[in-house]
Scaffold this active site. Structure first.
Site: not given
Ligand code: NAP
Length: 258
Positions: A140, A153
């Site tokens: 991120s 975060y």
């Molecule tokens: P998301 O839709 O919430 O997907 C994240 C997944 O990881 C969810 O299914 C979550 O399960 C799972 N998870 C959480 N804790 C876990 C654990 N301990 N072990 C295994 N799985 C786990 O998030 P996303 O937006 O796709 O983000 C993916 C990654 O990109 C993250 O690391 C996030 O910080 C990063 N990121 C996202 C953005 C954005 O704008 N979306 C921007 C920059 C970086 P639960 O839903 O059950 O918690």
């Protein structure tokens, strides 16, 4: 290039991780999708056609023993691990004054220690097998600059950038490329709370000079590039998929790779 390669994708049930599972599968890889909820991650696999190249595993990446088990299971099933995509993550709210201690701990445990657990286990398995391959982290823009009221975060993602850089140097000799793909705002379940609020969505959109919010498939394309190409081979190269939002403010001196 990914035919007969086996890639583990954490966070595979949702958002960017889910898009990575689909993209890497489309490109020919065996994909092990990992997430907390067994049914949700299995549903992703079923949606793609329940192919024998796809496996769903329920695991908490904060649990180092469970992560070692899942890597061993992957090796048993496919013979080797050739790549790891770290997408599992949580995003806690709170400032340095009021962040809840549980939120702090969980953000560090999942976003930083969880990524360490998976990176270590996958790298060990790859090195033991005499192989080489890619590891991708998803820090991120909060890994390179501050965000108000998201202290846990931001701290965890800055740590993840450090993990990526250190691991890239440690793993360069055996030929494991470690890269970070750092998205700006992407439309996923993690961000829906903000993006479903029209005023907040408009404010965020204005922060992204491309004039729109990114989609998970765009990040998955950048991650697939890191997985399949030797061109992303410089240690800890950061790809900032920010929609331009950090173009004027990046403190790293790196050019956004949009
Ligand atoms: P998301 O839709 O919430 O997907 C994240 C997944 O990881 C969810 O299914 C979550 O399960 C799972 N998870 C959480 N804790 C876990 C654990 N301990 N072990 C295994 N799985 C786990 O998030 P996303 O937006 O796709 O983000 C993916 C990654 O990109 C993250 O690391 C996030 O910080 C990063 N990121 C996202 C953005 C954005 O704008 N979306 C921007 C920059 C970086 P639960 O839903 O059950 O918690």
């Amino acid at each position: 290039e990914l035919n007969e390669k086996t890639v583990i994708v954490t966070g595979g049930a949702s958002g960017i991780g889910r898009a990575c599972v689909a993209r890497l599968f489309d490109e020919g890889a065996n994909v092990v999708a990992v997430d907390l909820d067994a049914q949700q991650v299995q549903a992703v696999i079923d949606h793609l056609g329940a192919d024998e190249r796809l496996v769903a595993v329920a695991a908490d990446i904060a649990d180092a023993e469970r992560v070692d088990d899942l890597v061993a299971t992957t090796v048993n099933r496919f013979g080797a691990v050739h790549g790891l995509v770290n997408c599992a993550g949580v995003r806690g709210v709170g400032s340095v004054i009021d962040v809840d201690r549980h939120v702090w701990d969980r953000n560090l445990d999942v976003n930083l220690t969880g990524a360490f657990n998976t990176t270590r286990a996958a790298a060990r398995a790859t090195v033991d097998a005499g192989g080489s391959g890619p590891i991708v982290t998803s820090p991120s823009t909060a890994g390179v600059e501050g965000v108000p009221n998201r202290l846990a975060y931001v701290a965890s993602k800055h740590g993840l950038v450090g993990l990526t850089r250190g691991a890239a140097l440690d793993l360069a000799p055996p030929g494991i490329r470690v890269n970070a793909v750092a998205p700006g705002m992407i439309r996923t379940p993690m961000t829906s709370v903000m993006l479903d609020d029209p005023e907040e969505a408009e404010r965020i959109r204005r922060e992204h000079p491309i004039g729109r919010i990114g989609e998970p498939a765009e990040v998955a394309a950048a991650i697939a590039f890191c997985c399949r190409t030797t061109r992303a081979s410089s240690p800890a190269r950061s790809s900032l998929r920010t929609g331009g939002s950090t173009a004027g403010t990046s403190s790293t001196g790196e050019r956004p790779d949009d």
